[in-house]
Design a protein around this motif. Structure first.
Motif, PDB file in Angstrom:
ATOM      1  N   ARG A 176       0.850  -1.188   0.000  1.00  0.00           N
ATOM      2  CA  ARG A 176       0.000   0.000   0.000  1.00  0.00           C
ATOM      3  C   ARG A 176       0.887   1.239   0.000  1.00  0.00           C
ATOM      4  O   ARG A 176       1.937   1.262   0.643  1.00  0.00           O
ATOM      5  CB  ARG A 176      -0.913   0.026   1.231  1.00  0.00           C
TER       6      ARG A 176
ATOM      7  N   GLN B 261      -2.568   3.509  -8.998  1.00  0.00           N
ATOM      8  CA  GLN B 261      -3.032   4.620  -8.170  1.00  0.00           C
ATOM      9  C   GLN B 261      -4.464   4.424  -7.688  1.00  0.00           C
ATOM     10  O   GLN B 261      -4.775   4.700  -6.527  1.00  0.00           O
ATOM     11  CB  GLN B 261      -2.924   5.936  -8.964  1.00  0.00           C
TER      12      GLN B 261
ATOM     13  N   ASN C  16      -4.510   2.254  -4.748  1.00  0.00           N
ATOM     14  CA  ASN C  16      -3.555   2.610  -3.689  1.00  0.00           C
ATOM     15  C   ASN C  16      -2.523   1.490  -3.485  1.00  0.00           C
ATOM     16  O   ASN C  16      -2.168   1.148  -2.364  1.00  0.00           O
ATOM     17  CB  ASN C  16      -4.310   2.892  -2.379  1.00  0.00           C
TER      18      ASN C  16
END
Length: 609
Positions: free
Chosen positions: A263, A348, A351
């Motif tokens: 993450r 993106q 995440n």
């Protein structure tokens, strides 16, 4: 109590008086008929009646007064308590009065709330009927109300089919014990608990459901409002998703590259496949944390900072094309160094950073080997060119000698001495040409792998003597000393091996010794070490430089070194020696010092006849 006592006393007095009058007169007349006696007895009877009734009245009055006094004392104590209570009540009266208005307002609100509760109960049933989930109300574990969705879920047509029944009547019988425990847990914990059970419908179908409970009041009684959400499809989807995840994990674990997930806002990896752990060579637990990862994998602090700065700078750009790092050296837990290429792929919208790694250590070794092979091939080409240039010279020399002296032999008036000299020169050139052709053919056979080993018994002393006869003229011509040291019995010199190859080994080594020695000696030593024969060929020639020792056994090497021009030869003799020693499962060693001489030592396994 007062009137009751008076009635009681009067009644007793009247009864006693009436009985006394009635029975006393009869009693008196039964004793005598004399009027005077009867008169006296009547007087005595009256006094007796007065005494008896007075005594009885005394006892009754004393008992009554005792009870009255006890009551009065109790009333006095209670009255005193009441006075104290009244004082306290008076003290709190103002406080209660101040709260009265508030209570009055709250009471009015409660009345309004009660009315709303009645309306809400009706609205609750309407909401339950319109709810998308199956809902029922149960009191003391008995169903008292069920909406249409629950009836559909259980595949029943009428509400009466479920009323006054327990929920456990509609569960999977094979899981009854565990389900009953879950339902009890649900009742105890209410909305804080979510349980999953399997319903058994009226048509004997199984439906997976998720249950939650809310404590409510229904018809003035404590009840449970239970929601049943059909999760059969969801469970099937989750099982399918789990199957696909297992499939994906299986694929990821079998990929030839390492894969890990992180993450962006967390420091720990959420996933690592087996190859990722295998490549980095540390336990999974020591690679999960990013700080621990860099500390373990890059133990050298200076190199670790360099790598971290490079990676952080490229990741900070957000450009995936820059997140590619090659030839990174890592250290496994065993201490082994590996070379890896790493690529990071940012996702993106999820995440997530996908980190991939591939071990290129063997690839780098292969590249190095290919480069070395390429260089060796190029070198071989150069050597072959040099060899071809040299071999053409080597072929031309004896051919020219043969052709030239053949022409001279046919001249008239040639003396016998010159004729013999010319014939010897032609013979020597022919032998030289034969040896050259033989060497070239043998190299070809060695390189194509078509050469075979043919073992037989022979005398090694005869082999050495044969080589000696060939090179004796050359040794005498250069005024060298030939030393033979074979301090072995004739039996020990009778061996089993490939005579031709052993002959060629000794011949080439002696040829080199004679060729590169201008003064001194050439020495042949033969010894035995268990089942091995040891052959040493030593000379006092020009020697071999240390930097070229490792390559003297390469084919065509002498041509490149330029020795052939000064000393003759084609640069393939030692290659043949090395190849034949290997074919005979032996070994060859070289000791040399420039301008002092060279010693070749050959050890071959042999069998005594």
């Amino acid at each position: 109590m007062k009137f009751k006592f008076e009635y009681y006393l009067t009644a007793i007095y009247l009864i006693i008086g009436a009985l006394w009058i009635l029975f006393s007169d009869k009693l008196v007349t039964s004793f005598t008929d004399d009027p005077l006696v009867i008169t006296n007895l009547q007087t005595y009877k009256g006094w007796f009646y007065v005494l008896i009734t007075g005594f009885l009245l005394f006892l009754l009055l004393r008992r009554h007064l005792k009870e009255v006094r006890a009551v009065n004392n109790t009333l006095f104590d209670r009255n005193q308590t009441l006075v104290d209570y009244q004082k306290k009540l008076k003290e709190r009266n103002d406080e209660y009065y101040s709260l009265f208005e508030e209570y009055k307002t709250q009471n009015e609100d409660l009345l309004v709330a009660k009315e709303k509760a009645i309306n809400n109960e009706q609205q609750l049933k309407q909401l339950i009927d319109q709810a998308p989930d199956a809902i029922h109300i149960q009191i003391e574990n008995k169903i008292v109300y069920a909406n249409e969705k629950l009836l559909n879920l259980l595949e029943v047509q009428h509400e009466r089919d479920v009323l006054d029944k327990h929920l456990s009547d509609f569960i999977d019988p094979y899981d009854a014990g565990e389900t009953t425990r879950k339902l009890q847990m649900l009742s105890n914990n209410g909305s804080r608990q979510i349980v999953r059970i399997r319903y058994s419908t009226f048509n004997k179908k199984f439906v997976d459901a998720e249950l939650t409970s809310v404590q409510i009041k229904y018809n003035g009684k404590a009840a449970e409002l239970i929601f049943s959400r059909d999760i059969t499809g969801e469970k099937k989807y989750l099982l399918e998703l789990e199957r696909k995840n297992r499939f994906i994990n299986t694929i990821l674990d079998r990929l030839p590259i390492g894969v890990a997930l992180n993450r962006f806002n967390e420091g720990d990896a959420t996933y690592m496949n087996k190859k990722f752990v295998e490549i980095y060579g540390w336990p999974r637990a020591e690679l999960v944390n990013i700080e621990s990862f860099f500390r373990k994998v890059y133990p050298d602090e200076h190199y670790r900072k360099k790598v971290m700065q490079m990676i952080q700078a490229d990741v900070a750009t957000g450009n995936p094309e820059l997140m590619h790092w090659e030839n990174i050296t890592i250290t496994q837990k065993s201490g082994e160094k590996r070379i890896v290429n790493a690529v990071n792929i940012p996702i993106q919208e999820q995440n997530t950073m996908i980190s991939t790694v591939i071990d290129v250590t063997e690839l780098k070794r292969t590249e190095a080997n290919l480069l070395a092979a390429k260089e060796k091939a190029e070198e071989s080409d150069r050597l072959k060119s040099a060899f071809l240039n040299n071999i053409s010279h080597e072929f031309r020399t004896p051919l020219n000698g043969i052709l030239g002296f053949v022409e001279m032999l046919v001249r008239p008036n040639l003396s016998d001495s010159k004729r013999k000299k010319y014939v010897d020169i032609i013979r020597e050139s022919s032998n030289q040409l034969i040896n050259l052709v033989t060497d070239t053919v043998e190299v070809s056979h060695i390189q194509t792998g078509t050469i075979q080993v043919n073992r037989r018994s022979f005398s090694f002393s005869d082999l050495v003597e044969e080589v000696n006869k060939i090179y004796k003229p050359f040794i005498e011509k250069k005024r060298l000393e030939l030393i033979k040291n074979m301090n072995l019995s004739e039996q020990d010199l009778n061996i089993t091996s490939d005579r031709h190859k052993l002959f060629r080994i000794v011949q080439h080594l002696v040829d080199n010794a004679v060729k590169f020695t201008e003064q001194g000696y050439v020495k042949i030593f033969v010894g035995r070490l268990d089942k091995y024969i040891e052959i040493k060929i030593s000379d006092t020639g020009i020697g071999i430089a240390p930097e070229v020792k490792a390559s003297v056994f390469d084919v065509f090497r002498q041509s490149e070194l330029g020795y052939s021009r000064s000393f003759g030869g084609n640069g393939i003799g030692l290659f043949i020696v090395k190849s034949y020693v290997n074919l005979l499962n032996g070994e060859i060693n070289l000791e040399s010092e420039p301008m002092k001489g060279t010693t070749f030592t050959v050890r071959l396994p042999v069998y005594q006849n």
